[in-house]
Design an enzyme around this catalytic site. Structure first.
Site, short mmCIF file in Angstrom:
data_model
loop_
_atom_site.label_atom_id
_atom_site.label_comp_id
_atom_site.label_asym_id
_atom_site.label_seq_id
_atom_site.Cartn_x
_atom_site.Cartn_y
_atom_site.Cartn_z
N TYR A 121 13.32 -21.71 29.53
CA TYR A 121 12.18 -20.86 29.86
C TYR A 121 12.02 -20.80 31.39
O TYR A 121 12.24 -21.80 32.08
CB TYR A 121 10.89 -21.48 29.33
CG TYR A 121 10.48 -21.10 27.93
CD1 TYR A 121 10.53 -19.78 27.48
CD2 TYR A 121 9.97 -22.06 27.06
CE1 TYR A 121 10.10 -19.44 26.20
CE2 TYR A 121 9.54 -21.73 25.78
CZ TYR A 121 9.61 -20.42 25.35
OH TYR A 121 9.17 -20.10 24.10
N TYR A 154 7.78 -34.71 22.56
CA TYR A 154 8.07 -33.80 21.45
C TYR A 154 8.83 -34.46 20.30
O TYR A 154 9.28 -33.79 19.39
CB TYR A 154 8.88 -32.59 21.98
CG TYR A 154 8.55 -31.28 21.28
CD1 TYR A 154 7.43 -30.55 21.67
CD2 TYR A 154 9.34 -30.79 20.25
CE1 TYR A 154 7.11 -29.36 21.04
CE2 TYR A 154 9.03 -29.60 19.61
CZ TYR A 154 7.91 -28.88 20.01
OH TYR A 154 7.60 -27.71 19.38
N GLU A 177 14.31 -21.13 17.68
CA GLU A 177 13.55 -22.36 17.90
C GLU A 177 13.55 -23.14 16.59
O GLU A 177 12.71 -22.92 15.72
CB GLU A 177 12.10 -22.08 18.32
CG GLU A 177 11.95 -21.45 19.69
CD GLU A 177 10.47 -21.34 20.11
OE1 GLU A 177 9.60 -21.88 19.42
OE2 GLU A 177 10.22 -20.70 21.15
N GLU A 197 3.52 -24.35 25.45
CA GLU A 197 2.51 -25.38 25.71
C GLU A 197 2.33 -25.59 27.21
O GLU A 197 1.98 -26.68 27.66
CB GLU A 197 2.85 -26.71 25.01
CG GLU A 197 2.65 -26.67 23.52
CD GLU A 197 3.74 -25.90 22.79
OE1 GLU A 197 3.41 -24.87 22.17
OE2 GLU A 197 4.90 -26.30 22.80
N ASN A 252 8.05 -13.21 24.35
CA ASN A 252 8.18 -14.46 23.61
C ASN A 252 7.25 -14.44 22.40
O ASN A 252 6.04 -14.44 22.58
CB ASN A 252 7.82 -15.66 24.50
CG ASN A 252 8.09 -16.99 23.83
OD1 ASN A 252 9.23 -17.43 23.76
ND2 ASN A 252 7.05 -17.62 23.32
N GLU A 253 7.82 -14.39 21.22
CA GLU A 253 7.01 -14.38 19.99
C GLU A 253 5.88 -13.36 20.11
O GLU A 253 4.73 -13.66 19.79
CB GLU A 253 6.45 -15.77 19.69
CG GLU A 253 7.51 -16.80 19.33
CD GLU A 253 6.92 -18.15 18.92
OE1 GLU A 253 5.80 -18.47 19.37
OE2 GLU A 253 7.56 -18.88 18.16
#
Length: 636
Positions: free
Chosen positions: A76, A325, A261, A122, A180-181
């Site tokens: 990203y 994560y 993802e 996030e 993105n999404e």
């Protein structure tokens, strides 16, 4: 016939390209796969965010990913990380994206680039710069003209740099994600996606493989996809794979199967249990997808850290500082059982590089350090707010003050005597996100967005009211990403609206980066008090590392909530009282082997009497407080 002539011409072109060594990367719609230099290609990739890992460690992490058997990484680009001030671009040091691409290339890793402009991740405001909010009615992620103008300027800078890194131009970027999404966003604005498609094509050329990623639902795929951008899907271990790929097929009847993802873990918010995703599930589902010939990117492969103020927020609950994560590489870049299991799966599909994995970086427990008080924030304004306050009848937001991150102090006077405890109310839920209230320097308590809209105060007419407001990170997902900070609406004291504010922008990071408070510490030695006073207070100390500069983890046992700096670098927020994260990761390269290392702590609520902090050799990310705190999620 024409068909065989066309086929012959096509094979001739491929043959010429192979002979001339011309590189190509494309989609083979006939055989449902990617083609790399004319040959079928399946990627096995992992997400890594350069913005969450110090530059010093990029090579180490990329090598570990390569040695696990990955042939690509997914990256990203956070716009606000590179353009914090409008029109000023930073691509140096920890922001040197091209250096990161170069290291990946040297390591033998291809790149799936996700330049946004919105990234979610996030990350603070999903990567969008907070200065966009200076236009009060801007509709982000839409064809809004103010928004598109800023996007045009940014992508002109970024994509121009990226063009030479495309695989077809001799670099290692094989595919580029647009937005993105987008299907998860309310506006579903096809004109916006068309505009982005035009921009990406203009800067990257007709040969670049552009794609979209969306969640595994019909609505998301409908709003997030666009003719001419290859549609991919994302999902985790608890999904019916066949169903998910069938949904991708409804939008892309031919071409490669892609999970952009595949979740190896999940994020934590303050107050959550630490998220864990089972290793067996991850390796089983990965194996099933690879058996189908699918291209898979694991999100995350290494999560890293939300240093400074970079954490995001989902439905007004902030993401913790650690972005570990539960990924195959830990926050500190160490291989886990999950990584070994993933390597075993990959080895059934492609040759995994032989030789041992690079080991975990060494850690050291430097032990206890006792902090000493510097002063409370109200007494330090000449240092922290050198330009002084802005006067305003009503409160101004962070955005109106052009201070986008961290903390600001709002000061006014009590309008009358309060003989008994009087409610101080934020009636419109306008405290974004936490307000620490003191009267004449004595801490009274706090107001918190969504959960604590009232507190009681006492005092005399003319007493100084200081309200320190903390921005806990802007919302990074959903419709409320236009998340203004500060006091967004009036505070009411009893029957009075509080007015006539002095608003102090606080450049805490600037002061600490230039050596404060250690540089003038002879002034700040106070006789120790029995109990540290509550309320926003600075503490300082130094750590001698005795010629070691290994990674370490800082535990602030019995401290409440605040921010920590080491040698002027903002490590992020701590909040052990709420958990689950109990330790902050300190990368060894931040430490000096020979000089004293400066530790600065801003404790917002209350420090323990012992004033000790502890440097440990391992993290603690999974202890939730014993308090009966309940997170109320109230949507306003």
């Amino acid at each position: 016939d024409m068909g065989s002539a066309a086929a012959a011409a096509f094979f001739l072109v491929v043959a010429v390209n192979l002979v001339s060594g011309k590189r190509s990367f494309s989609i083979d719609y006939k055989n449902n796969c990617f083609l790399k230099d004319g040959k079928p290609f399946q990627y096995i990739s992992g997400s890594i965010h350069y913005s969450r890992i110090p530059q010093y460690y990029w090579k180490d992490r990329l090598l570990k990913m390569y040695m696990t058997g990955l042939n690509a990484v997914q990256v990203y680009v956070p716009w606000n990380f590179h353009e914090a001030v409008q029109g000023v671009h930073n691509f140096t040091g920890d922001r040197d994206l091209e250096h990161f691409l170069d290291l990946a290339n040297q390591t033998g890793l291809l790149v799936i680039l996700r330049p946004g402009p919105y990234i979610c991740a996030e990350w603070e405001m999903g990567g969008l710069p907070a200065w966009l909010l200076q236009k009060p009615n801007i509709i982000l992620r839409s064809a809004d003209t103010d928004y598109l103008q800023a996007v045009n300027n940014w992508l002109a800078v970024l994509l121009s740099k990226m063009k030479r890194w495309l695989y077809v131009n001799g670099g290692n970027i094989i595919t580029v994600q647009v937005e993105n999404e987008y299907g998860s966003y309310f506006s579903c604005d096809y004109n916006y996606m068309r505009h982005l498609q035009t921009l990406f094509r203009f800067f990257l050329g007709e040969d670049a493989v552009l794609f979209t990623t969306d969640g595994n639902t019909d609505r998301e795929m409908t709003c997030g996809t666009l003719q001419g951008l290859y549609a991919t899907v994302d999902f985790g271990t608890d999904t019916n794979i066949t169903e998910a790929f069938n949904r991708q097929r409804r939008f892309e009847p031919r071409g490669p199967l892609v999970n952009s993802e595949f979740y190896t873990g999940w994020l934590d918010h303050w107050g959550d249990q630490h998220a864990v995703v089972d290793t067996q599930k991850v390796s089983r589902v990965l194996g099933e997808m690879l058996t189908m010939g699918a291209n898979v990117n694991m999100y995350m492969f290494e999560g890293g850290t939300n240093f400074g103020y970079w954490n995001g927020k989902v439905t007004f609950r902030s993401v913790v500082t650690s972005y570990d994560y539960d990924a195959p590489l830990t926050e500190a870049g160490d291989p886990t059982e999950k990584l070994l299991a993933i390597r075993d799966v990959i080895s059934q599909f492609r040759e995994v590089p032989s030789g041992p994995l690079p080991p975990a970086t060494p850690k050291f427990a430097y032990g206890f350090v006792t902090m000493k008080k510097v002063g409370n924030i109200s007494d330090l304004l000449s240092t922290l707010s050198p330009l002084g306050p802005v006067k305003s009848k009503y409160p101004l937001t962070f955005e109106e003050m052009k201070q986008y991150y961290g903390y600001m102090l709002y000061r006014t006077m009590l309008p009358r005597d309060l003989s008994e405890p009087t409610p101080l109310i934020s009636p419109l839920n306008g405290v974004h996100d936490r307000a620490y209230v003191s009267i004449n320097g004595v801490f009274q308590g706090l107001l918190e967005r969504d959960t604590a809209l009232v507190m009681k105060v006492t005092g005399q007419q003319g007493d100084t009211v200081d309200i320190l407001v903390e921005n806990m990170g802007r919302v990074n997902f959903g419709s409320k990403i236009n998340d203004y900070k500060g006091l967004l609406s009036n505070l009411i004291l009893g029957k009075d609206i509080l007015t006539d504010w002095k608003i102090y922008p606080l450049d805490i990071d600037g002061a600490i980066a230039s050596g404060w408070p250690h540089s003038n510490s002879q002034k700040s030695v106070r006789s120790p008090q029995r109990n540290p006073p509550p309320g926003p207070t600075f503490y300082m100390a130094t750590l001698q590392t005795n010629s070691l500069t290994w990674d370490t983890f800082l535990k602030l046992n019995e401290w409440t909530k605040g921010q920590v700096w080491i040698n002027g670098v903002n490590l992020g927020r701590y909040w052990p009282a709420r958990g689950p994260q109990q330790t902050l990761y300190i990368p060894g390269p931040l430490l000096s082997a020979t000089q004293p290392n400066n530790i600065t702590v801003l404790e917002l609520e209350g420090a323990p009497a012992h004033l000790r902090v502890l440097f440990m050799d391992r993290p603690q990310l999974n202890i939730t407080s014993n308090s009966d705190h309940v997170d109320l999620v109230i949507e306003f």
